[in-house]
Design an enzyme around this catalytic site. Structure first.
Site, PDB file in Angstrom:
ATOM      1  N   GLY A 105       1.843   6.883  -6.680  1.00  0.00           N
ATOM      2  CA  GLY A 105       0.716   6.622  -7.590  1.00  0.00           C
ATOM      3  C   GLY A 105       1.053   5.723  -8.754  1.00  0.00           C
ATOM      4  CE  LYS A 106       4.945   7.692 -12.221  1.00  0.00           C
ATOM      5  NZ  LYS A 106       6.161   8.479 -12.269  1.00  0.00           N
ATOM      6  CE1 TYR A 144      -0.558   0.701   3.831  1.00  0.00           C
ATOM      7  CE2 TYR A 144      -1.854   2.445   4.836  1.00  0.00           C
ATOM      8  CZ  TYR A 144      -0.624   1.913   4.489  1.00  0.00           C
ATOM      9  OH  TYR A 144       0.524   2.591   4.797  1.00  0.00           O
ATOM     10  CE  LYS A 146      -4.111  -0.932  -5.345  1.00  0.00           C
ATOM     11  NZ  LYS A 146      -3.723   0.015  -6.404  1.00  0.00           N
TER      12      LYS A 146
END
Lengths: 184, 193
Positions: A105-106, A144, A146
């Site tokens: 998530g980073k 994916y 994005k």
């Protein structure tokens, strides 16, 4: 030409190093959730020595396997690659897995996938990159999307987990999709 | 009650390949580019000698993830095509199917449909699978239509995934679930193959 083909903004893709990486990877293979997000093989822990063997195998031309390392401290955070390459049709299947949960998530995964796509199109000269992702992994689907992957359908009930059936979502990027993304 | 025979249809049957008699026939098929581009779309079309065909069969006999059948006519035993269940993934109970009637003269006579019905029944009733997948190509639209008539559902369209004859073509993937097949089988007016 791209000066550093294997460097992104946050991570770089590196060769698997049997001595340096196998212990860390073996540790991650005890994380069954991570294994089930990555592929549909039976989740099972790997020994460092078995991983060392795999890492020492002669690289094949139909599979490129990389370690994902952070640029700032060179820490190993996961693996990624292009497999099942068909040179005839210019197609490969992309995969990525971040074993280091602290790095979820980073943006590391997104960055690594972008670098892999650039490698696929600019170095391997492929026409298309495909992937499969399970419907219980919406976080990956967003990554994916994005980076430019398009939904192409779903293989219904192709995976069974904890007694329930799940779909495999199939996505793809064409060279022209990707070129458009890079320009804009 | 168990089915009397999994391999016998009305006009065709699923059979083993005979290494002596069939290898030259199948080797001849592999010299037909059109056949290869339909049956092995992702591979380089490459003609095989009969000896190589025999080797391939021998290697598959030991496999528990690929089941290859010859499709023969009941009338005279003539070999008309092949049918296979491959990539059997026991853990998820899924597999890929592949089927072809080799020469144009033998097509459009219902042989393929009968062979497919036998193959699908074998997959669900004998191998106890949950799902079947079939990969087809945009340049062979008859294949997707044929599968749809047998109940397969189009699921994925991989854009421009193949390169043939100087242009790119989509791959169309179809799937059939066990419950869909069972529903069709028990449906009204549905005749057994």
């Amino acid at each position: 030409m791209t000066p550093q083909l294997l460097h992104g903004r946050l991570v770089r893709l590196a060769a698997p190093d049997p001595e340096r990486d196998s212990a860390e990877m073996a540790g991650w293979s005890r994380d069954s959730e991570m294994l089930r997000l990555m592929d549909d093989d039976p989740a099972r822990p790997w020994s460092p020595s078995r991983l060392q063997e795999r890492m020492s195998e002669e690289p094949k031309l139909d599979h490129f396997w990389f370690m994902v390392r952070r640029l700032d401290d060179d820490r190993l955070i996961g693996e990624a690659g292009l497999g099942g390459i068909s040179w005839l049709h210019g197609e490969a299947w992309l995969y990525i897995s971040l074993g280091d949960r602290a790095c979820w998530g980073k943006g590391y995964g997104t960055d690594a996938v972008r670098v892999l796509l650039r490698y696929a199109f600019e170095e391997l000269n492929l026409a298309r990159v495909s992937l499969g992702v399970y419907d219980y992994n919406p976080r990956a689907v967003r990554v994916y999307e994005k980076v430019g992957f398009v939904h192409e359908g779903r293989l219904r009930e192709s995976v069974q987990r904890d007694g329930k059936h799940h779909d495999e979502i199939v996505m793809g990027v064409l060279r022209q999709d990707w070129e458009r993304m890079v320009v804009s | 009650m168990l089915s009397q025979s999994l391999f016998e249809g009305r006009r065709v049957r699923l059979d083993r390949f005979d290494a002596d008699k069939d290898a030259t026939v199948v080797a001849r098929w592999t010299h037909d580019l059109d056949w290869l581009q339909r049956i092995e779309a992702r591979k380089v079309a490459r003609p095989l000698a009969a000896a190589r065909v025999r080797e391939h069969w021998a290697s598959l006999e030991k496999s528990d993830s690929t089941f290859l059948f010859a499709v023969r006519l009941n009338s005279d035993g003539r070999l008309v095509g092949q049918a296979a269940i491959g990539e059997v993934y026991w853990m998820h109970r899924s597999a890929t199917i592949r089927l072809g009637i080799a020469t144009p003269a033998d097509r459009r006579q219902g042989f393929g449909g009968e062979a497919l019905a036998l193959l699908v029944r074998y997959a669900f009733d004998e191998l106890n699978l949950h799902r079947l997948t079939a990969w087809t190509q945009e340049y062979n639209p008859q294949a997707a239509r044929f599968l749809e008539r047998a109940g397969f559902v189009p699921e994925v369209r991989q854009r421009q995934a193949l390169q043939r004859n100087g242009r790119r073509w989509d791959v169309i993937v179809l799937g059939l679930l066990r419950e869909e097949w069972e529903r069709a089988r028990s449906g009204p007016g549905e005749a057994e193959p």
